[in-house]
Write a protein that holds these residues in place. Sequence first.
Motif, PDB file in Angstrom:
ATOM      1  N   LEU A  15       1.002  -1.208  -0.084  1.00  0.00           N
ATOM      2  CA  LEU A  15      -0.042   0.016  -0.058  1.00  0.00           C
ATOM      3  C   LEU A  15       0.868   1.316   0.189  1.00  0.00           C
ATOM      4  O   LEU A  15       0.585   2.131  -0.805  1.00  0.00           O
ATOM      5  N   ASN A  16       1.960   1.097   0.723  1.00  0.00           N
ATOM      6  CA  ASN A  16       2.862   2.402   0.885  1.00  0.00           C
ATOM      7  C   ASN A  16       3.461   2.594  -0.589  1.00  0.00           C
ATOM      8  O   ASN A  16       3.385   4.021  -1.080  1.00  0.00           O
ATOM      9  N   GLN A  17       3.961   1.661  -1.162  1.00  0.00           N
ATOM     10  CA  GLN A  17       4.626   1.706  -2.515  1.00  0.00           C
ATOM     11  C   GLN A  17       3.614   2.158  -3.616  1.00  0.00           C
ATOM     12  O   GLN A  17       3.930   3.103  -4.232  1.00  0.00           O
ATOM     13  N   GLN A  18       2.301   1.655  -3.465  1.00  0.00           N
ATOM     14  CA  GLN A  18       1.226   2.209  -4.282  1.00  0.00           C
ATOM     15  C   GLN A  18       0.982   3.721  -4.123  1.00  0.00           C
ATOM     16  O   GLN A  18       1.022   4.572  -4.797  1.00  0.00           O
ATOM     17  N   PRO A  24       2.421  12.556  -6.701  1.00  0.00           N
ATOM     18  CA  PRO A  24       3.378  13.483  -7.553  1.00  0.00           C
ATOM     19  C   PRO A  24       4.647  13.619  -6.855  1.00  0.00           C
ATOM     20  O   PRO A  24       4.705  13.838  -5.732  1.00  0.00           O
ATOM     21  N   ALA A  25       5.646  13.336  -7.653  1.00  0.00           N
ATOM     22  CA  ALA A  25       6.979  13.325  -7.061  1.00  0.00           C
ATOM     23  C   ALA A  25       7.497  14.629  -6.370  1.00  0.00           C
ATOM     24  O   ALA A  25       8.136  14.438  -5.337  1.00  0.00           O
ATOM     25  N   ILE A  26       6.918  15.620  -6.871  1.00  0.00           N
ATOM     26  CA  ILE A  26       7.099  17.146  -6.121  1.00  0.00           C
ATOM     27  C   ILE A  26       6.849  17.108  -4.561  1.00  0.00           C
ATOM     28  O   ILE A  26       7.550  17.454  -3.783  1.00  0.00           O
ATOM     29  N   GLU A  27       5.703  16.267  -4.447  1.00  0.00           N
ATOM     30  CA  GLU A  27       5.332  16.311  -3.041  1.00  0.00           C
ATOM     31  C   GLU A  27       6.118  15.367  -2.165  1.00  0.00           C
ATOM     32  O   GLU A  27       6.276  15.577  -0.822  1.00  0.00           O
ATOM     33  N   ILE A  28       6.708  14.414  -2.707  1.00  0.00           N
ATOM     34  CA  ILE A  28       7.546  13.679  -2.067  1.00  0.00           C
ATOM     35  C   ILE A  28       8.958  14.048  -1.758  1.00  0.00           C
ATOM     36  O   ILE A  28       9.559  13.717  -0.813  1.00  0.00           O
ATOM     37  N   VAL A  29       9.494  15.314  -2.450  1.00  0.00           N
ATOM     38  CA  VAL A  29      10.975  15.662  -2.300  1.00  0.00           C
ATOM     39  C   VAL A  29      11.173  16.120  -1.052  1.00  0.00           C
ATOM     40  O   VAL A  29      12.350  15.543  -0.368  1.00  0.00           O
ATOM     41  N   PRO A  30      10.247  16.530  -0.275  1.00  0.00           N
ATOM     42  CA  PRO A  30      10.474  17.178   1.084  1.00  0.00           C
ATOM     43  C   PRO A  30      11.036  15.695   2.357  1.00  0.00           C
ATOM     44  O   PRO A  30      11.635  16.073   3.088  1.00  0.00           O
ATOM     45  N   HIS A  31      10.072  14.794   1.779  1.00  0.00           N
ATOM     46  CA  HIS A  31      10.129  13.705   2.695  1.00  0.00           C
ATOM     47  C   HIS A  31      11.423  13.085   2.305  1.00  0.00           C
ATOM     48  O   HIS A  31      12.239  12.605   3.254  1.00  0.00           O
ATOM     49  N   LEU A  32      11.684  12.779   0.930  1.00  0.00           N
ATOM     50  CA  LEU A  32      13.046  12.213   0.712  1.00  0.00           C
ATOM     51  C   LEU A  32      14.092  12.773   1.245  1.00  0.00           C
ATOM     52  O   LEU A  32      15.289  12.169   1.683  1.00  0.00           O
ATOM     53  N   ARG A  33      14.020  13.997   1.048  1.00  0.00           N
ATOM     54  CA  ARG A  33      15.363  14.970   1.370  1.00  0.00           C
ATOM     55  C   ARG A  33      15.379  14.872   2.971  1.00  0.00           C
ATOM     56  O   ARG A  33      16.816  14.667   3.492  1.00  0.00           O
ATOM     57  N   LYS A  34      14.625  14.633   3.718  1.00  0.00           N
ATOM     58  CA  LYS A  34      14.757  14.350   5.244  1.00  0.00           C
ATOM     59  C   LYS A  34      15.213  13.067   5.603  1.00  0.00           C
ATOM     60  O   LYS A  34      16.202  12.819   6.222  1.00  0.00           O
ATOM     61  N   TYR A  35      15.046  12.157   4.767  1.00  0.00           N
ATOM     62  CA  TYR A  35      15.724  10.709   4.963  1.00  0.00           C
ATOM     63  C   TYR A  35      17.110  10.674   4.304  1.00  0.00           C
ATOM     64  O   TYR A  35      17.747  10.113   4.952  1.00  0.00           O
ATOM     65  N   ILE A  57      13.236  10.180  -7.415  1.00  0.00           N
ATOM     66  CA  ILE A  57      11.958   9.407  -6.966  1.00  0.00           C
ATOM     67  C   ILE A  57      11.292   8.681  -7.954  1.00  0.00           C
ATOM     68  O   ILE A  57      10.784   7.685  -8.007  1.00  0.00           O
ATOM     69  N   GLU A  58      11.331   9.538  -9.433  1.00  0.00           N
ATOM     70  CA  GLU A  58      10.773   8.718 -10.534  1.00  0.00           C
ATOM     71  C   GLU A  58      11.297   7.699 -10.842  1.00  0.00           C
ATOM     72  O   GLU A  58      10.851   6.535 -11.319  1.00  0.00           O
ATOM     73  N   ALA A  59      12.792   7.565 -10.713  1.00  0.00           N
ATOM     74  CA  ALA A  59      13.490   6.277 -11.172  1.00  0.00           C
ATOM     75  C   ALA A  59      13.528   5.330 -10.122  1.00  0.00           C
ATOM     76  O   ALA A  59      13.382   4.219 -10.414  1.00  0.00           O
ATOM     77  N   GLN A  60      13.283   5.656  -8.801  1.00  0.00           N
ATOM     78  CA  GLN A  60      13.081   4.511  -7.835  1.00  0.00           C
ATOM     79  C   GLN A  60      11.847   4.345  -7.131  1.00  0.00           C
ATOM     80  O   GLN A  60      11.735   3.268  -6.712  1.00  0.00           O
ATOM     81  N   ARG A  61      10.559   4.691  -7.525  1.00  0.00           N
ATOM     82  CA  ARG A  61       9.363   4.725  -7.023  1.00  0.00           C
ATOM     83  C   ARG A  61       8.826   3.381  -7.289  1.00  0.00           C
ATOM     84  O   ARG A  61       8.208   2.789  -6.550  1.00  0.00           O
ATOM     85  N   GLU A  62       9.169   2.784  -8.244  1.00  0.00           N
ATOM     86  CA  GLU A  62       8.738   1.383  -8.672  1.00  0.00           C
ATOM     87  C   GLU A  62       9.388   0.216  -7.903  1.00  0.00           C
ATOM     88  O   GLU A  62       9.071  -0.795  -7.979  1.00  0.00           O
ATOM     89  N   ARG A  63      10.518   0.705  -7.411  1.00  0.00           N
ATOM     90  CA  ARG A  63      11.668  -0.266  -6.986  1.00  0.00           C
ATOM     91  C   ARG A  63      11.704  -0.416  -5.416  1.00  0.00           C
ATOM     92  O   ARG A  63      12.412  -1.171  -4.967  1.00  0.00           O
ATOM     93  N   LYS A  65       9.657   0.463  -1.540  1.00  0.00           N
ATOM     94  CA  LYS A  65       8.278   0.125  -0.821  1.00  0.00           C
ATOM     95  C   LYS A  65       8.176   1.256   0.170  1.00  0.00           C
ATOM     96  O   LYS A  65       7.058   1.666   0.619  1.00  0.00           O
ATOM     97  N   THR A  66       9.247   1.989   0.553  1.00  0.00           N
ATOM     98  CA  THR A  66       9.275   3.058   1.840  1.00  0.00           C
ATOM     99  C   THR A  66      10.307   4.098   1.359  1.00  0.00           C
ATOM    100  O   THR A  66      10.983   4.077   0.344  1.00  0.00           O
ATOM    101  N   LEU A  67      10.047   5.475   1.797  1.00  0.00           N
ATOM    102  CA  LEU A  67      10.999   6.374   1.780  1.00  0.00           C
ATOM    103  C   LEU A  67      12.210   5.995   2.319  1.00  0.00           C
ATOM    104  O   LEU A  67      13.338   6.472   1.843  1.00  0.00           O
ATOM    105  N   VAL A  68      12.426   5.374   3.339  1.00  0.00           N
ATOM    106  CA  VAL A  68      13.738   4.808   3.950  1.00  0.00           C
ATOM    107  C   VAL A  68      14.563   4.097   2.950  1.00  0.00           C
ATOM    108  O   VAL A  68      15.701   4.166   2.747  1.00  0.00           O
ATOM    109  N   GLU A  69      13.879   3.156   2.320  1.00  0.00           N
ATOM    110  CA  GLU A  69      14.417   2.208   1.315  1.00  0.00           C
ATOM    111  C   GLU A  69      14.876   3.133   0.021  1.00  0.00           C
ATOM    112  O   GLU A  69      15.940   2.603  -0.458  1.00  0.00           O
ATOM    113  N   MET A  70      13.929   3.960  -0.242  1.00  0.00           N
ATOM    114  CA  MET A  70      14.271   4.941  -1.427  1.00  0.00           C
ATOM    115  C   MET A  70      15.654   5.708  -1.224  1.00  0.00           C
ATOM    116  O   MET A  70      16.441   5.954  -2.021  1.00  0.00           O
TER     117      MET A  70
END
Length: 179
Positions: A15-18, A24-35, A57-63, A65-70
Amino acid sequence: TASAAQFNTEKLLWLNQQHLMRTPAIEIVPHLRKYLARLELAVDAATIPEAKLVAVIEAQRERTKTLVEMAQNSRFLFTRGVQIDPAAAAKHLTAEARALLAELASRLTALPDWTAAAVHEAVQALAAERSLGLGKVAQPLRVAVSGGTVSPPIDLTLHLLGRDETLARLAAVASTPAA
Protein backbone atom coordinates in the motif's frame (compact mmCIF):
# COMPACT_ATOMS: atom_id res chain seq x y z
CA THR A 1 -17.18 -16.82 15.19
CA ALA A 2 -14.90 -13.82 15.38
CA SER A 3 -11.22 -14.25 14.61
CA ALA A 4 -8.34 -12.20 15.89
CA ALA A 5 -7.29 -9.42 13.54
CA GLN A 6 -3.86 -9.87 12.04
CA PHE A 7 -1.54 -7.11 10.97
CA ASN A 8 -0.25 -7.79 7.47
CA THR A 9 3.11 -6.03 7.02
CA GLU A 10 3.45 -7.06 3.36
CA LYS A 11 0.07 -5.52 2.55
CA LEU A 12 1.06 -2.31 4.33
CA LEU A 13 4.33 -2.13 2.38
CA TRP A 14 2.47 -2.74 -0.88
CA LEU A 15 0.00 0.00 0.00
CA ASN A 16 2.84 2.38 0.84
CA GLN A 17 4.51 1.63 -2.50
CA GLN A 18 1.24 2.31 -4.32
CA HIS A 19 1.07 5.65 -2.55
CA LEU A 20 4.67 6.45 -3.55
CA MET A 21 3.91 5.55 -7.16
CA ARG A 22 0.74 7.66 -7.36
CA THR A 23 1.79 10.76 -5.42
CA PRO A 24 3.31 13.49 -7.58
CA ALA A 25 7.09 13.29 -7.15
CA ILE A 26 7.31 16.96 -6.23
CA GLU A 27 5.19 16.25 -3.14
CA ILE A 28 7.59 13.51 -2.03
CA VAL A 29 10.73 15.67 -2.39
CA PRO A 30 10.77 17.16 1.15
CA HIS A 31 10.22 13.73 2.68
CA LEU A 32 12.99 12.06 0.67
CA ARG A 33 15.29 15.00 1.47
CA LYS A 34 14.66 14.35 5.19
CA TYR A 35 15.63 10.68 4.89
CA LEU A 36 18.68 11.47 2.76
CA ALA A 37 19.80 13.96 5.43
CA ARG A 38 20.10 11.05 7.88
CA LEU A 39 22.65 9.31 5.66
CA GLU A 40 26.33 10.12 5.21
CA LEU A 41 26.42 11.93 1.90
CA ALA A 42 29.07 13.96 0.08
CA VAL A 43 26.61 16.85 -0.08
CA ASP A 44 24.20 18.48 2.33
CA ALA A 45 20.79 16.99 1.50
CA ALA A 46 19.29 20.50 1.78
CA THR A 47 21.38 21.61 -1.23
CA ILE A 48 20.35 18.79 -3.60
CA PRO A 49 18.40 20.43 -6.42
CA GLU A 50 14.67 19.75 -6.36
CA ALA A 51 14.73 18.64 -10.01
CA LYS A 52 17.33 15.97 -9.24
CA LEU A 53 15.27 14.65 -6.33
CA VAL A 54 12.18 14.52 -8.56
CA ALA A 55 14.18 12.49 -11.10
CA VAL A 56 15.46 10.16 -8.36
CA ILE A 57 11.93 9.62 -7.03
CA GLU A 58 10.61 8.86 -10.51
CA ALA A 59 13.49 6.43 -11.10
CA GLN A 60 13.15 4.64 -7.75
CA ARG A 61 9.42 4.68 -6.94
CA GLU A 62 8.63 1.35 -8.62
CA ARG A 63 11.63 -0.34 -6.97
CA THR A 64 11.11 0.71 -3.38
CA LYS A 65 8.34 0.29 -0.86
CA THR A 66 9.30 2.99 1.66
CA LEU A 67 11.06 6.34 1.72
CA VAL A 68 13.75 4.85 3.96
CA GLU A 69 14.43 2.21 1.30
CA MET A 70 14.34 4.85 -1.46
CA ALA A 71 16.91 6.98 0.38
CA GLN A 72 19.17 3.97 1.07
CA ASN A 73 18.96 2.75 -2.53
CA SER A 74 19.70 6.27 -3.84
CA ARG A 75 22.58 6.99 -1.48
CA PHE A 76 25.21 6.05 -4.08
CA LEU A 77 24.00 8.98 -6.23
CA PHE A 78 25.08 11.48 -3.57
CA THR A 79 28.48 10.17 -2.48
CA ARG A 80 31.99 10.52 -3.85
CA GLY A 81 33.19 7.14 -5.00
CA VAL A 82 31.35 3.94 -4.24
CA GLN A 83 31.66 0.93 -1.96
CA ILE A 84 31.45 -2.10 -4.23
CA ASP A 85 29.87 -5.27 -2.88
CA PRO A 86 32.62 -7.94 -3.03
CA ALA A 87 30.23 -10.67 -4.23
CA ALA A 88 28.93 -8.43 -7.04
CA ALA A 89 32.50 -7.52 -8.01
CA ALA A 90 33.60 -11.16 -8.08
CA LYS A 91 30.70 -12.07 -10.32
CA HIS A 92 30.52 -9.04 -12.64
CA LEU A 93 33.87 -7.22 -12.60
CA THR A 94 35.95 -9.87 -14.34
CA ALA A 95 39.02 -8.95 -16.38
CA GLU A 96 36.89 -9.18 -19.54
CA ALA A 97 34.20 -6.94 -18.05
CA ARG A 98 36.82 -4.40 -16.92
CA ALA A 99 38.17 -4.23 -20.49
CA LEU A 100 34.63 -3.56 -21.72
CA LEU A 101 34.18 -0.85 -19.08
CA ALA A 102 37.46 0.81 -20.12
CA GLU A 103 36.25 0.92 -23.72
CA LEU A 104 32.87 2.22 -22.59
CA ALA A 105 34.51 4.90 -20.44
CA SER A 106 36.33 6.31 -23.46
CA ARG A 107 33.08 6.36 -25.42
CA LEU A 108 31.22 8.03 -22.56
CA THR A 109 33.99 10.62 -22.24
CA ALA A 110 33.45 11.54 -25.89
CA LEU A 111 29.68 12.07 -25.56
CA PRO A 112 28.79 15.65 -26.46
CA ASP A 113 25.66 15.57 -24.29
CA TRP A 114 25.27 13.66 -21.04
CA THR A 115 21.69 12.44 -21.36
CA ALA A 116 20.09 9.10 -20.55
CA ALA A 117 19.43 8.60 -24.28
CA ALA A 118 23.06 9.29 -25.26
CA VAL A 119 24.35 6.98 -22.53
CA HIS A 120 21.91 4.25 -23.60
CA GLU A 121 23.07 4.56 -27.20
CA ALA A 122 26.74 4.23 -26.18
CA VAL A 123 26.09 1.15 -24.01
CA GLN A 124 23.88 -0.44 -26.67
CA ALA A 125 26.43 0.24 -29.45
CA LEU A 126 29.27 -1.39 -27.51
CA ALA A 127 27.15 -4.44 -26.71
CA ALA A 128 26.09 -4.76 -30.36
CA GLU A 129 29.66 -4.37 -31.68
CA ARG A 130 30.88 -7.11 -29.35
CA SER A 131 27.85 -9.33 -30.07
CA LEU A 132 26.92 -9.28 -26.39
CA GLY A 133 23.57 -8.99 -24.71
CA LEU A 134 22.99 -5.59 -23.14
CA GLY A 135 23.24 -7.15 -19.67
CA LYS A 136 26.85 -8.25 -20.30
CA VAL A 137 27.79 -4.56 -20.48
CA ALA A 138 25.11 -2.99 -18.30
CA GLN A 139 25.50 -5.24 -15.25
CA PRO A 140 29.26 -4.72 -14.80
CA LEU A 141 28.64 -1.02 -15.41
CA ARG A 142 25.90 -1.02 -12.75
CA VAL A 143 28.20 -2.68 -10.21
CA ALA A 144 31.03 -0.26 -11.02
CA VAL A 145 28.91 2.87 -10.53
CA SER A 146 26.35 1.83 -7.89
CA GLY A 147 28.32 -0.76 -5.94
CA GLY A 148 25.68 -3.45 -6.37
CA THR A 149 23.52 -5.31 -8.83
CA VAL A 150 20.34 -3.25 -8.42
CA SER A 151 19.72 0.29 -9.62
CA PRO A 152 17.32 2.16 -11.86
CA PRO A 153 17.84 1.55 -15.59
CA ILE A 154 21.56 1.97 -16.27
CA ASP A 155 21.19 4.89 -18.68
CA LEU A 156 19.10 6.79 -16.15
CA THR A 157 21.48 5.83 -13.33
CA LEU A 158 24.47 7.28 -15.19
CA HIS A 159 22.53 10.39 -16.13
CA LEU A 160 21.57 10.98 -12.49
CA LEU A 161 25.09 10.26 -11.27
CA GLY A 162 26.58 12.74 -13.74
CA ARG A 163 29.47 12.55 -16.18
CA ASP A 164 32.32 13.40 -13.78
CA GLU A 165 31.31 10.99 -11.01
CA THR A 166 30.50 8.19 -13.49
CA LEU A 167 33.88 8.50 -15.19
CA ALA A 168 35.68 8.74 -11.83
CA ARG A 169 34.04 5.52 -10.66
CA LEU A 170 34.87 3.74 -13.91
CA ALA A 171 38.50 4.89 -13.60
CA ALA A 172 38.62 3.60 -10.01
CA VAL A 173 37.38 0.18 -11.13
CA ALA A 174 39.90 0.13 -13.97
CA SER A 175 42.74 0.84 -11.54
CA THR A 176 41.87 -2.00 -9.15
CA PRO A 177 42.79 -5.55 -10.12
CA ALA A 178 40.05 -8.09 -10.82
CA ALA A 179 39.31 -10.43 -7.95
